[in-house]
Design a protein around this motif. Structure first.
Motif, PDB file in Angstrom:
ATOM      1  N   ILE A 111      -4.673   2.982   8.743  1.00 38.79           N
ATOM      2  CA  ILE A 111      -3.724   2.598   7.698  1.00 38.79           C
ATOM      3  C   ILE A 111      -2.390   3.197   8.124  1.00 38.79           C
ATOM      4  CG2 ILE A 111      -3.107   2.692   5.257  1.00 38.79           C
ATOM      5  CD1 ILE A 111      -6.060   3.115   4.602  1.00 38.79           C
ATOM      6  N   LEU A 112      -1.381   2.341   8.239  1.00 42.75           N
ATOM      7  CA  LEU A 112      -0.072   2.730   8.768  1.00 42.75           C
ATOM      8  C   LEU A 112       1.022   2.358   7.783  1.00 42.75           C
ATOM      9  CD1 LEU A 112      -0.722   1.129  12.286  1.00 42.75           C
ATOM     10  CD2 LEU A 112      -1.108   3.511  11.638  1.00 42.75           C
ATOM     11  N   TRP A 113       2.077   3.190   7.717  1.00 44.03           N
ATOM     12  CA  TRP A 113       3.212   2.893   6.843  1.00 44.03           C
ATOM     13  C   TRP A 113       4.426   3.697   7.271  1.00 44.03           C
ATOM     14  CZ3 TRP A 113      -0.638   6.265   5.719  1.00 44.03           C
ATOM     15  CH2 TRP A 113      -0.327   7.469   5.118  1.00 44.03           C
ATOM     16  N   ASP A 114       5.589   3.298   6.731  1.00 47.92           N
ATOM     17  CA  ASP A 114       6.855   3.944   7.070  1.00 47.92           C
ATOM     18  C   ASP A 114       7.559   4.586   5.880  1.00 47.92           C
ATOM     19  OD1 ASP A 114       7.027   3.505   9.846  1.00 47.92           O
ATOM     20  OD2 ASP A 114       7.679   1.449   9.534  1.00 47.92           O
ATOM     21  N   ASP A 115       7.304   4.094   4.689  1.00 48.88           N
ATOM     22  CA  ASP A 115       8.025   4.544   3.495  1.00 48.88           C
ATOM     23  C   ASP A 115       7.584   5.954   3.094  1.00 48.88           C
ATOM     24  OD1 ASP A 115       9.137   4.956   0.970  1.00 48.88           O
ATOM     25  OD2 ASP A 115       8.695   2.927   0.275  1.00 48.88           O
ATOM     26  N   GLU A 116       8.524   6.892   3.135  1.00 48.84           N
ATOM     27  CA  GLU A 116       8.194   8.283   2.785  1.00 48.84           C
ATOM     28  C   GLU A 116       7.846   8.445   1.314  1.00 48.84           C
ATOM     29  OE1 GLU A 116      12.666  10.049   2.013  1.00 48.84           O
ATOM     30  OE2 GLU A 116      11.814  10.159   4.024  1.00 48.84           O
ATOM     31  N   ASN A 117       8.180   7.456   0.481  1.00 49.28           N
ATOM     32  CA  ASN A 117       7.837   7.519  -0.939  1.00 49.28           C
ATOM     33  C   ASN A 117       6.382   7.149  -1.209  1.00 49.28           C
ATOM     34  OD1 ASN A 117      10.452   8.292  -1.846  1.00 49.28           O
ATOM     35  ND2 ASN A 117      11.119   6.197  -1.417  1.00 49.28           N
ATOM     36  N   ILE A 118       5.739   6.533  -0.233  1.00 49.87           N
ATOM     37  CA  ILE A 118       4.323   6.198  -0.381  1.00 49.87           C
ATOM     38  C   ILE A 118       3.505   7.415   0.039  1.00 49.87           C
ATOM     39  CG2 ILE A 118       2.430   4.758   0.457  1.00 49.87           C
ATOM     40  CD1 ILE A 118       4.481   2.505   0.839  1.00 49.87           C
ATOM     41  N   LYS A 119       2.688   7.873  -0.867  1.00 53.97           N
ATOM     42  CA  LYS A 119       1.795   9.002  -0.599  1.00 53.97           C
ATOM     43  C   LYS A 119       0.379   8.466  -0.569  1.00 53.97           C
ATOM     44  CE  LYS A 119       5.289  11.772  -0.874  1.00 53.97           C
ATOM     45  NZ  LYS A 119       6.127  11.726   0.297  1.00 53.97           N
TER      46      LYS A 119
END
Length: 195
Positions: free
Chosen positions: A69-77
């Motif tokens: 699972i990959l993401w860039d948004d630092e607001n997503i925890k």
């Protein structure tokens, strides 16, 4: 938007470039890659090539399995609650403003192991009261219409898959893209996109 893609190997340069391009065009909140077939330093190199900042991983077992699972948004925890070779169960905060559960699936092609996955999912479902999204490759089909060609569909297996879904109170949300995404050794881009 969440992109879920059975990639059948994520370490190649061609895949890395394709993923980077898709990421740029679609701007997904989360990308889930299953059947990555690589782990350790090779996985880290592939993820870096794709340009993702954050990750949660279930390592591949040799040349089989693997869930990223990959993401860039630092607001997503995203917090991993349970890791298993067939699933990655997480709590997600900061996406759409509420807390919800997400389970990325790469079910074994072997029926006996797949049943163990369903036993785990049934156990989890008994303790879940809020939103829960499951996505990935279940290595099963719900109806004969989901398959074209190949060996005759085993309707008993379809019924078992539907029964397992019902036991977990799951609803099939469907997908976008080509209806048939796998043909023998040839794989077409077939992704599930949840918005």
């Amino acid at each position: 938007m969440i992109i879920v893609w059975n990639v059948r190997g994520a370490a190649g340069n061609a895949f890395g470039h394709a993923m980077k391009d898709m990421k740029k065009r679609l701007k997904p909140s989360l990308v889930v890659l299953v059947e990555t077939r690589c782990s350790g330093i090779n996985a880290q190199k592939a993820i870096k090539r794709m340009g993702f900042k954050y990750q949660e991983i279930v390592e591949a077992n040799g040349m089989s399995g693997g869930i990223w699972i990959l993401w860039d948004d630092e607001n997503i925890k995203l917090k991993a609650l349970e890791k298993h070779h067939q699933f990655l169960h997480c709590e997600v905060n900061g996406l759409r403003g509420s807390k919800w559960l997400f389970t990325a699936i790469y079910a074994s092609p072997r029926a006996a192991e797949r049943q163990l996955l369903w036993e785990s999912l049934k156990s989890m479902s008994r303790n879940i009261n809020g939103p829960w999204l499951l996505a990935g490759d279940f290595n099963d089909i719900k109806t004969p219409e989901e398959q074209r060609g190949g060996i005759k569909v085993n309707e008993r297996k379809c019924n078992k898959f539907c029964s397992n879904m019902n036991d977990c109170n799951l609803i099939d949300m469907g997908t976008e893209g080509p209806k048939y995404t796998w043909k023998g050794p040839i794989v077409h881009l077939g992704i599930s996109i949840c918005t």
